[in-house]
Design an enzyme around this catalytic site. Structure first.
Site, mmCIF file in Angstrom:
data_model
loop_
_atom_site.group_PDB
_atom_site.id
_atom_site.type_symbol
_atom_site.label_atom_id
_atom_site.label_comp_id
_atom_site.label_asym_id
_atom_site.label_seq_id
_atom_site.Cartn_x
_atom_site.Cartn_y
_atom_site.Cartn_z
ATOM 1 N N GLU A 103 -12.219 9.860 -1.599
ATOM 2 C CA GLU A 103 -13.128 9.476 -0.735
ATOM 3 C C GLU A 103 -12.915 7.874 -0.468
ATOM 4 O OE1 GLU A 103 -17.527 10.995 -0.829
ATOM 5 O OE2 GLU A 103 -17.397 9.007 -1.808
ATOM 6 N N TYR A 114 -2.762 7.370 2.665
ATOM 7 C CA TYR A 114 -3.339 8.679 2.374
ATOM 8 C C TYR A 114 -2.752 9.802 3.442
ATOM 9 C CZ TYR A 114 -6.572 6.390 -0.427
ATOM 10 O OH TYR A 114 -7.429 5.314 -1.324
HETATM 11 C C1 LIG Z 1 -4.249 0.757 -0.451
HETATM 12 C C2 LIG Z 1 -3.109 0.055 -1.056
HETATM 13 C C3 LIG Z 1 -3.488 0.863 -2.514
HETATM 14 C C4 LIG Z 1 -1.908 0.370 -0.354
HETATM 15 O O1 LIG Z 1 -0.843 -0.065 -1.355
HETATM 16 P P1 LIG Z 1 0.603 -0.572 -0.983
HETATM 17 O O2 LIG Z 1 1.387 -0.840 -2.041
HETATM 18 O O3 LIG Z 1 0.457 -1.562 0.129
HETATM 19 O O4 LIG Z 1 1.052 0.652 -0.008
HETATM 20 P P2 LIG Z 1 2.500 0.971 0.532
HETATM 21 O O5 LIG Z 1 3.404 -0.218 0.583
HETATM 22 O O6 LIG Z 1 3.319 2.135 -0.247
HETATM 23 O O7 LIG Z 1 2.095 1.501 2.059
HETATM 24 C C5 LIG Z 1 1.994 2.815 2.162
HETATM 25 C C6 LIG Z 1 2.188 3.003 3.515
HETATM 26 O O8 LIG Z 1 0.908 2.750 4.084
HETATM 27 C C7 LIG Z 1 0.839 1.790 5.127
HETATM 28 N N1 LIG Z 1 -0.021 0.601 4.855
HETATM 29 C C8 LIG Z 1 -0.495 0.310 3.487
HETATM 30 N N2 LIG Z 1 -1.240 -0.647 3.595
HETATM 31 C C9 LIG Z 1 -1.710 -0.876 5.090
HETATM 32 C C10 LIG Z 1 -2.374 -1.748 5.764
HETATM 33 N N3 LIG Z 1 -3.202 -2.840 5.144
HETATM 34 N N4 LIG Z 1 -2.209 -1.821 7.131
HETATM 35 C C11 LIG Z 1 -1.309 -1.093 7.825
HETATM 36 N N5 LIG Z 1 -0.613 -0.063 6.969
HETATM 37 C C12 LIG Z 1 -0.566 -0.196 5.801
HETATM 38 C C13 LIG Z 1 2.310 1.162 4.925
HETATM 39 O O9 LIG Z 1 2.939 0.464 5.963
HETATM 40 C C14 LIG Z 1 3.021 2.349 4.516
HETATM 41 O O10 LIG Z 1 3.326 2.940 5.534
HETATM 42 P P3 LIG Z 1 5.139 3.516 5.737
HETATM 43 O O11 LIG Z 1 5.508 4.119 4.277
HETATM 44 O O12 LIG Z 1 5.012 4.131 6.833
HETATM 45 O O13 LIG Z 1 5.469 2.082 5.883
HETATM 46 C C15 LIG Z 1 -3.377 -1.631 -1.257
HETATM 47 O O14 LIG Z 1 -3.742 -1.899 0.069
HETATM 48 C C16 LIG Z 1 -4.598 -1.932 -1.838
HETATM 49 O O15 LIG Z 1 -4.653 -1.979 -3.204
HETATM 50 N N6 LIG Z 1 -5.781 -2.207 -1.256
HETATM 51 C C17 LIG Z 1 -7.243 -2.637 -1.737
HETATM 52 C C18 LIG Z 1 -7.913 -1.480 -2.783
HETATM 53 C C19 LIG Z 1 -8.360 -0.544 -1.831
HETATM 54 O O16 LIG Z 1 -9.116 -0.457 -0.922
HETATM 55 N N7 LIG Z 1 -7.903 0.692 -2.417
HETATM 56 C C20 LIG Z 1 -8.449 2.131 -1.819
HETATM 57 C C21 LIG Z 1 -9.651 2.662 -2.037
HETATM 58 S S1 LIG Z 1 -10.071 2.857 -4.067
#
Ligand SMILES: CC(C)(COP(=O)(O)OP(=O)(O)OC[C@H]1O[C@@H](n2cnc3c(N)ncnc32)[C@H](O)[C@@H]1OP(=O)(O)O)[C@@H](O)C(=O)NCCC(=O)NCCS
Length: 146
Positions: A103, A114
């Site tokens: 969620e 996701y």
């Molecule tokens: C969500 C989160 C875990 C992603 O981690 P990450 O290590 O940056 O993810 P990745 O590098 O593997 O990115 C995966 C894909 O999503 C995209 N992406 C990730 N964050 C993004 C952002 N802020 N804006 C746009 N695209 C994004 C990446 O470009 C990548 O796409 P690609 O593989 O086509 O290039 C991180 O941003 C985070 O910790 N956020 C804060 C906590 C949170 O909100 N968690 C979710 C709810 S519990």
């Protein structure tokens, strides 16, 4: 907890405290996966490696819920989140899991991660989350068969 504290914007109140995490992990059906900045899994009990991200999940029968996923800000956009979900799918399959749910608050850029893994929106809860400033945000539920 270091990743938890660095990763979540306090405006949304999503981070769990140490007690909440400890209580969850005391349950036999709750699982944490921790990775380093290369996306490699850090085995349980290892205290030397620097954690860069984690995913916390809970399963019931053959369904698993992703409770939290986080990557420390300095390690983002380099595939650590992707590695976490890929590892999760692998270990979940060994537990006999066939479907994963999660969620998300509407507007969270985590949707990019996701969607990349084929999670599909299956429901909405209007005004479900309440931000620190009182504003309400919808929750969107996603699912993915593995
Ligand atoms: C969500 C989160 C875990 C992603 O981690 P990450 O290590 O940056 O993810 P990745 O590098 O593997 O990115 C995966 C894909 O999503 C995209 N992406 C990730 N964050 C993004 C952002 N802020 N804006 C746009 N695209 C994004 C990446 O470009 C990548 O796409 P690609 O593989 O086509 O290039 C991180 O941003 C985070 O910790 N956020 C804060 C906590 C949170 O909100 N968690 C979710 C709810 S519990």
């Amino acid at each position: 907890m270091a990743v938890m504290e660095a990763a979540f914007d306090p405006a949304y109140g999503e981070a769990w405290n140490r007690r909440q995490v400890a209580d969850a992990l005391a349950m036999p059906n709750t699982h944490a996966l921790v990775v380093d900045a290369e996306g490699e899994v850090i085995p349980d009990g290892t205290v030397t490696a620097a954690p860069a991200g984690f995913v916390l999940t809970r399963h019931v029968l053959d369904e698993e819920e992703l409770l939290l996923i986080a990557v420390t800000p300095g390690a983002r956009l380099r595939g650590v989140g992707t590695a976490l979900i890929a590892h999760l799918f692998d270990v979940a399959r060994t537990r006999g899991i066939t479907r994963i749910f999660l969620e998300m608050r509407r507007g969270n850029p985590a949707i990019q991660l996701y969607s990349k893994f084929g999670f599909e929106p299956i429901g909405e809860r209007r005004n479900y989350y309440r931000m620190a400033n009182g504003e309400r945000i919808d929750a969107i539920t996603f699912a993915r068969t593995i």
